[in-house]
Scaffold this motif. Sequence first.
Motif, PDB file in Angstrom:
ATOM      1  N   ALA A  97       0.847  -1.200   0.000  1.00  0.00           N
ATOM      2  CA  ALA A  97       0.000   0.000   0.000  1.00  0.00           C
ATOM      3  C   ALA A  97       0.876   1.241   0.000  1.00  0.00           C
ATOM      4  O   ALA A  97       1.946   1.260   0.621  1.00  0.00           O
ATOM      5  N   GLU A  98       0.409   2.286  -0.694  1.00  0.00           N
ATOM      6  CA  GLU A  98       1.177   3.527  -0.765  1.00  0.00           C
ATOM      7  C   GLU A  98       0.252   4.729  -0.825  1.00  0.00           C
ATOM      8  O   GLU A  98      -0.781   4.713  -1.498  1.00  0.00           O
ATOM      9  N   HIS A  99       0.651   5.782  -0.106  1.00  0.00           N
ATOM     10  CA  HIS A  99      -0.014   7.090  -0.190  1.00  0.00           C
ATOM     11  C   HIS A  99       1.037   8.105  -0.606  1.00  0.00           C
ATOM     12  O   HIS A  99       2.003   8.329   0.117  1.00  0.00           O
ATOM     13  N   ASN A 100       0.855   8.704  -1.789  1.00  0.00           N
ATOM     14  CA  ASN A 100       1.827   9.652  -2.339  1.00  0.00           C
ATOM     15  C   ASN A 100       1.178  11.025  -2.406  1.00  0.00           C
ATOM     16  O   ASN A 100       0.243  11.250  -3.173  1.00  0.00           O
ATOM     17  N   ASN A 101       1.693  11.948  -1.605  1.00  0.00           N
ATOM     18  CA  ASN A 101       1.146  13.298  -1.558  1.00  0.00           C
ATOM     19  C   ASN A 101       2.179  14.322  -2.010  1.00  0.00           C
ATOM     20  O   ASN A 101       2.105  15.499  -1.640  1.00  0.00           O
ATOM     21  N   SER A 102       3.143  13.883  -2.832  1.00  0.00           N
ATOM     22  CA  SER A 102       4.241  14.755  -3.221  1.00  0.00           C
ATOM     23  C   SER A 102       3.968  15.572  -4.474  1.00  0.00           C
ATOM     24  O   SER A 102       4.731  16.488  -4.797  1.00  0.00           O
ATOM     25  N   GLY A 103       2.872  15.254  -5.207  1.00  0.00           N
ATOM     26  CA  GLY A 103       2.575  15.957  -6.449  1.00  0.00           C
ATOM     27  C   GLY A 103       1.450  16.967  -6.304  1.00  0.00           C
ATOM     28  O   GLY A 103       1.143  17.453  -5.212  1.00  0.00           O
ATOM     29  N   LEU A 104       0.818  17.276  -7.427  1.00  0.00           N
ATOM     30  CA  LEU A 104      -0.277  18.240  -7.431  1.00  0.00           C
ATOM     31  C   LEU A 104      -1.547  17.673  -6.814  1.00  0.00           C
ATOM     32  O   LEU A 104      -2.418  18.427  -6.392  1.00  0.00           O
ATOM     33  N   PHE A 105      -1.657  16.345  -6.775  1.00  0.00           N
ATOM     34  CA  PHE A 105      -2.795  15.688  -6.142  1.00  0.00           C
ATOM     35  C   PHE A 105      -2.320  14.370  -5.547  1.00  0.00           C
ATOM     36  O   PHE A 105      -1.273  13.850  -5.924  1.00  0.00           O
TER      37      PHE A 105
END
Length: 221
Positions: A97-105
């Motif tokens: 599982a991954e949560h990526n909040n490094s971009g525009l969304f």
Amino acid sequence: MNMTPIVLLFLLMAPIAEATDDSQYSGDKDDPTSVTSFAGMRAGTNGYGAIFQLGIKPEDSAFAHNSFLQLKDDFETVRLRHFSLYKGTGTGVFIDAEHNNSGLFDRNRASAGFIQIIPVNDQLRINPAILYGKTWTTDEKVKRFGFPDTDIATLYTFVRWQIADDWFLNLVPQYTYSTNGKKIRAFEMVTQLGHNINNETSIAINADEDDDFWLTIKHSL
């Protein structure tokens, strides 16, 4: 969720698994599928981060458990990877599982499937896995116009090569294929070349298909 591909892989793994020894998948903190515990840090072109792993191998249980937590992109991306392995065969359940909040969304992914530990010899292990799950965003505007909830199948292979007593090479190629929603045909590869400073500490340089480079330092717990 269509579990047919996962069930088929499990059936194919069963004959291989019969020959796998319990000791073949434990004790090496630099093997991505080894049941060990460590803490560490990472830094590179994708920012700062930290890595943690907890390996549990109860003597009175037929299963060993391995949970890996990775923080990267200046702690904007969180990834959790978990294996529960049957000691007698090296066959296990794999959750990623991954949560990526490094971009525009934000971008999220969660999958589950099976993994098989295959010790080729004392220096080489090839550990395939297949997962089925979903990728999505919580940004409703992006979801409507370009990133709907999407079912995905992912094929992993963890390759571990002990080049010499103090040096190792890890390769983690993966291919993700979407079955609906957003069209995804993505190949990713992480390459890790590392050196064992001593029995407790190792250092490695890592690279991926996006030309990101980072350094990791691990210390056994």
